[in-house]
Design a protein around this motif. Sequence first.
Motif, short mmCIF file in Angstrom:
data_model
loop_
_atom_site.label_atom_id
_atom_site.label_comp_id
_atom_site.label_asym_id
_atom_site.label_seq_id
_atom_site.Cartn_x
_atom_site.Cartn_y
_atom_site.Cartn_z
N VAL A 1 0.78 -1.12 0.09
CA VAL A 1 -0.14 0.01 0.01
C VAL A 1 0.89 1.13 0.04
O VAL A 1 2.08 1.50 0.71
N ALA A 2 0.85 2.15 -1.00
CA ALA A 2 1.52 3.21 -1.14
C ALA A 2 0.72 4.42 -0.57
O ALA A 2 -0.24 4.94 -1.19
N PRO A 3 0.99 5.09 0.56
CA PRO A 3 -0.06 6.05 1.14
C PRO A 3 0.67 7.45 0.24
O PRO A 3 1.70 7.43 -0.26
N ASP A 4 -0.33 8.33 0.06
CA ASP A 4 -0.16 9.66 -0.46
C ASP A 4 0.76 10.67 0.52
O ASP A 4 0.52 11.23 1.36
N LYS A 5 2.24 10.15 0.07
CA LYS A 5 3.23 10.88 1.15
C LYS A 5 3.12 12.60 0.87
O LYS A 5 3.30 13.28 1.92
N THR A 6 2.98 13.14 -0.15
CA THR A 6 2.81 14.55 -0.38
C THR A 6 1.53 14.93 0.59
O THR A 6 1.71 16.03 1.32
N ALA A 7 0.47 14.31 0.68
CA ALA A 7 -0.74 14.82 1.43
C ALA A 7 -0.63 14.60 2.66
O ALA A 7 -0.69 15.67 3.53
N ALA B 1 2.63 15.00 4.50
CA ALA B 1 3.36 16.20 4.76
C ALA B 1 2.64 17.51 4.79
O ALA B 1 2.74 18.26 5.76
N ARG B 2 1.67 17.69 3.69
CA ARG B 2 0.92 18.83 3.87
C ARG B 2 -0.04 18.87 5.07
O ARG B 2 -0.08 19.91 5.50
N HIS B 3 -0.70 17.82 5.29
CA HIS B 3 -1.69 17.71 6.59
C HIS B 3 -0.65 17.87 7.49
O HIS B 3 -0.98 18.75 8.72
N ALA B 4 0.25 17.35 7.85
CA ALA B 4 1.27 17.24 8.88
C ALA B 4 1.63 19.05 9.11
O ALA B 4 1.42 19.45 10.56
N ILE B 5 1.91 19.66 8.24
CA ILE B 5 2.07 21.24 8.27
C ILE B 5 1.21 21.88 8.93
O ILE B 5 1.31 22.82 9.78
N ASP B 6 0.14 21.50 8.10
CA ASP B 6 -1.32 22.39 8.38
C ASP B 6 -1.66 21.94 9.90
O ASP B 6 -1.89 23.05 10.65
N ALA C 1 -8.06 17.72 18.92
CA ALA C 1 -7.31 17.10 17.82
C ALA C 1 -8.32 16.52 16.90
O ALA C 1 -9.49 16.60 17.08
N ARG C 2 -7.83 16.26 15.56
CA ARG C 2 -8.59 16.00 14.62
C ARG C 2 -8.03 14.89 13.74
O ARG C 2 -6.95 14.89 13.66
N GLU C 3 -8.95 14.21 12.89
CA GLU C 3 -8.20 13.06 12.33
C GLU C 3 -8.28 13.52 10.82
O GLU C 3 -9.31 14.15 10.30
N VAL C 4 -7.25 13.05 10.09
CA VAL C 4 -7.13 13.45 8.75
C VAL C 4 -7.03 12.16 7.91
O VAL C 4 -5.98 11.19 8.43
N VAL C 5 -7.55 11.77 6.81
CA VAL C 5 -7.46 10.65 6.16
C VAL C 5 -6.97 10.99 4.81
O VAL C 5 -7.31 11.92 4.03
N VAL C 6 -5.92 10.38 4.13
CA VAL C 6 -5.27 10.73 2.80
C VAL C 6 -5.49 9.39 2.08
O VAL C 6 -5.74 8.28 2.51
N GLY C 7 -5.41 9.65 0.71
CA GLY C 7 -5.76 8.50 -0.15
C GLY C 7 -4.27 7.45 -0.34
O GLY C 7 -3.38 7.87 0.36
N HIS C 8 -4.40 6.48 -0.83
CA HIS C 8 -3.55 5.49 -1.08
C HIS C 8 -3.82 4.78 -2.29
O HIS C 8 -4.94 4.84 -2.93
N THR C 9 -2.44 3.89 -2.69
CA THR C 9 -2.77 3.33 -3.94
C THR C 9 -2.36 1.75 -3.45
O THR C 9 -1.22 1.70 -2.85
#
Length: 98
Positions: free
Chosen positions: A48-54, A56-61, A74-82
């Motif tokens: 499973v390849a997580p969207d690493k760019t997303a 990083a972007r969410h972590a900074i935000d 705190a809030r949960e963020v879900v990112v896409g994956h392949t």
Amino acid sequence: MFCFNDALALGALRTLYERGLRVPDDMAVMGFDDIEAARYSTPSLSSVAPDKTAIARHAIDLLLERIEAPDRPAREVVVGHTLHARESTEGGVARTAH
């Protein structure tokens, strides 16, 4: 077997091989993070390849939000994956999910 990351999955492939088990005939193996070595192992490792760019972007935000409002809940963020289905799970084509 779903492993925490590809490095552990590659170790599992090796251990299964040393014990005479065939992947994926006796056991399917999948990793997480889709490192380059996954493509070149024998058998090639499904991962499973997580969207690493997303990520990083969410972590900074989230960090900036925390700095601006330390008491914010705190809030949960879900990112896409392949999903890269390869020989270790019978192979197939990559699929994207969100």
